[in-house]
Design a protein around this motif. Sequence first.
Motif, mmCIF file in Angstrom:
data_model
loop_
_atom_site.group_PDB
_atom_site.id
_atom_site.type_symbol
_atom_site.label_atom_id
_atom_site.label_comp_id
_atom_site.label_asym_id
_atom_site.label_seq_id
_atom_site.Cartn_x
_atom_site.Cartn_y
_atom_site.Cartn_z
ATOM 1 N N LEU A 37 -35.689 -95.102 -0.676
ATOM 2 C CA LEU A 37 -35.513 -94.297 -1.874
ATOM 3 C C LEU A 37 -36.728 -93.400 -2.048
ATOM 4 O O LEU A 37 -37.865 -93.836 -1.850
ATOM 5 N N ALA A 38 -36.499 -92.142 -2.437
ATOM 6 C CA ALA A 38 -37.589 -91.223 -2.793
ATOM 7 C C ALA A 38 -37.502 -90.929 -4.282
ATOM 8 O O ALA A 38 -36.433 -90.574 -4.790
ATOM 9 N N ILE A 39 -38.621 -91.112 -4.991
ATOM 10 C CA ILE A 39 -38.717 -90.763 -6.411
ATOM 11 C C ILE A 39 -39.656 -89.571 -6.510
ATOM 12 O O ILE A 39 -40.846 -89.679 -6.190
ATOM 13 N N LEU A 40 -39.130 -88.420 -6.938
ATOM 14 C CA LEU A 40 -39.888 -87.175 -6.911
ATOM 15 C C LEU A 40 -39.893 -86.550 -8.298
ATOM 16 O O LEU A 40 -38.846 -86.410 -8.929
ATOM 17 N N ALA A 41 -41.078 -86.181 -8.787
ATOM 18 C CA ALA A 41 -41.193 -85.567 -10.108
ATOM 19 C C ALA A 41 -42.578 -84.967 -10.266
ATOM 20 O O ALA A 41 -43.537 -85.396 -9.616
ATOM 21 N N MET A 42 -42.693 -83.980 -11.132
ATOM 22 C CA MET A 42 -43.995 -83.423 -11.446
ATOM 23 C C MET A 42 -44.788 -84.419 -12.297
ATOM 24 O O MET A 42 -44.241 -85.412 -12.789
ATOM 25 N N THR A 43 -46.088 -84.173 -12.478
ATOM 26 C CA THR A 43 -46.915 -85.020 -13.321
ATOM 27 C C THR A 43 -46.315 -85.099 -14.724
ATOM 28 O O THR A 43 -45.977 -84.074 -15.316
ATOM 29 N N SER A 318 -43.084 -80.878 -1.860
ATOM 30 C CA SER A 318 -43.256 -79.902 -0.778
ATOM 31 C C SER A 318 -44.422 -80.241 0.132
ATOM 32 O O SER A 318 -44.542 -79.677 1.220
ATOM 33 N N ARG A 319 -45.282 -81.154 -0.299
ATOM 34 C CA ARG A 319 -46.416 -81.571 0.534
ATOM 35 C C ARG A 319 -46.085 -82.783 1.390
ATOM 36 O O ARG A 319 -46.943 -83.282 2.117
ATOM 37 N N PRO A 339 -41.435 -73.917 -7.837
ATOM 38 C CA PRO A 339 -40.338 -73.403 -7.006
ATOM 39 C C PRO A 339 -40.337 -73.975 -5.587
ATOM 40 O O PRO A 339 -39.271 -74.238 -5.018
ATOM 41 N N ARG A 340 -41.525 -74.175 -5.012
ATOM 42 C CA ARG A 340 -41.601 -74.711 -3.658
ATOM 43 C C ARG A 340 -41.074 -76.145 -3.617
ATOM 44 O O ARG A 340 -40.367 -76.528 -2.689
ATOM 45 N N ASP A 341 -41.409 -76.931 -4.646
ATOM 46 C CA ASP A 341 -40.910 -78.306 -4.709
ATOM 47 C C ASP A 341 -39.398 -78.334 -4.880
ATOM 48 O O ASP A 341 -38.699 -79.156 -4.275
#
Length: 401
Positions: A37-43, A318-319, A339-341
């Motif tokens: 599972l990937a959990i992705l979010a901004m700070t 994106s990193r 936008p890149r993310d």
Amino acid sequence: MLIGGREDERKALIGSLIARSDVEVELSAPRLVARHLAILAMTGGGKTVAARRIIRELIGHGYPLLILDPHGDYIGLAKCQEMLREEAPGCEIKLFYPELLIQKDGEDLITRLVSQMTSGLTEPQMSYVSGLYDRRAAEEAESALEYIRRLLVQIEKDINGSSAPAGAGSGNWKGTVGAVRRSFRIVQDKLARMQITSEQLRKSAKLKSFPFEPLPSPFSQPEKVIRPGQVSILYLGGYDHVTQCSIAAITLETLFEFRANLTGRIAPFMTVIEEAHTFIPSAREGTHDAVSLPVVRRVITEGRKFGTGLILISQRPSRLDETIVSQCNSFLILRLVNPRDQTFVRSVMENLTESDARMIPGFGPGQGIVSGQVVRFPLPVRVKMDDELRAAEIGDEDFFE
């Protein structure tokens, strides 16, 4: 009302629908632990809150967990042990700090540290090092730092000697030995500096009350790190990027080998990798120092066969290494405005519709989309908050005060 999970299997409650708080959303626990599972979010988007929610559910099922925690986001679980035991009798929260120990005939750890923290050893240098190990065998449960110090004493004697030591060959053998000395000094200095910083953090006013223990050797005592009902939190605070990656790589690779060898010595387990962009950076970010990258790549590719699942958590998708993230079978995407993310997420999530993608920058804290094999279809979810699992000592400090 419940939706999300599949009938007749273990479930993991994640929260409720965004528009219907009375409709709870559950994940398929078996697919969660086996298929990544990937959990992705901004700070501030709620990724750590979501991870703690999932961890709490897996604790309830007694599933073994290893958490690589660079900043102490999960150490609060240790203070909630009694509360968690009421929900899951017998569960244990272990809070470890890195303590790299060399067992007898365990010099492979030193070789790995040298190869990961320096430019590595040439064949003549490795030949000399092998002879050096034979002459200065590790003592029982000796720290890697102390063993390197003993080796450096012997190296100095060899350099000052009049004849070539065992394994050093002929010709410019002093150049070979001198190069080994430089590499060992680099490792010694890195370990010494980081060990001091880590110890200072653990003894700070914020953390001194936490029950830290040295990490048992994954080589000789893997069952003390991975066992049913136990959450092992490896706190990596105070260690620099290279050392964090080295410790993570050695620990995860060794434990994975015990599973891959099918010895049955340790149970299937799930690894939670916080700040995943530190451990699995994209080629654009530079991968020279990321020695954990090939290890995670192997685990995410082969892990399903051996019961070693991953949860990858990052605020900068994106990193991340795209090959690794694309191997995740499920995603929890919370608010992302970069936008890149957003473009990266679209590229790795095959079933993300354009309308779903347009929702991502507008989510509030704890709101997101869960999709993949852990649910039957993509769902807009509001993650359930577990405030009692937070550590008041870690978080939004008032630096004016």
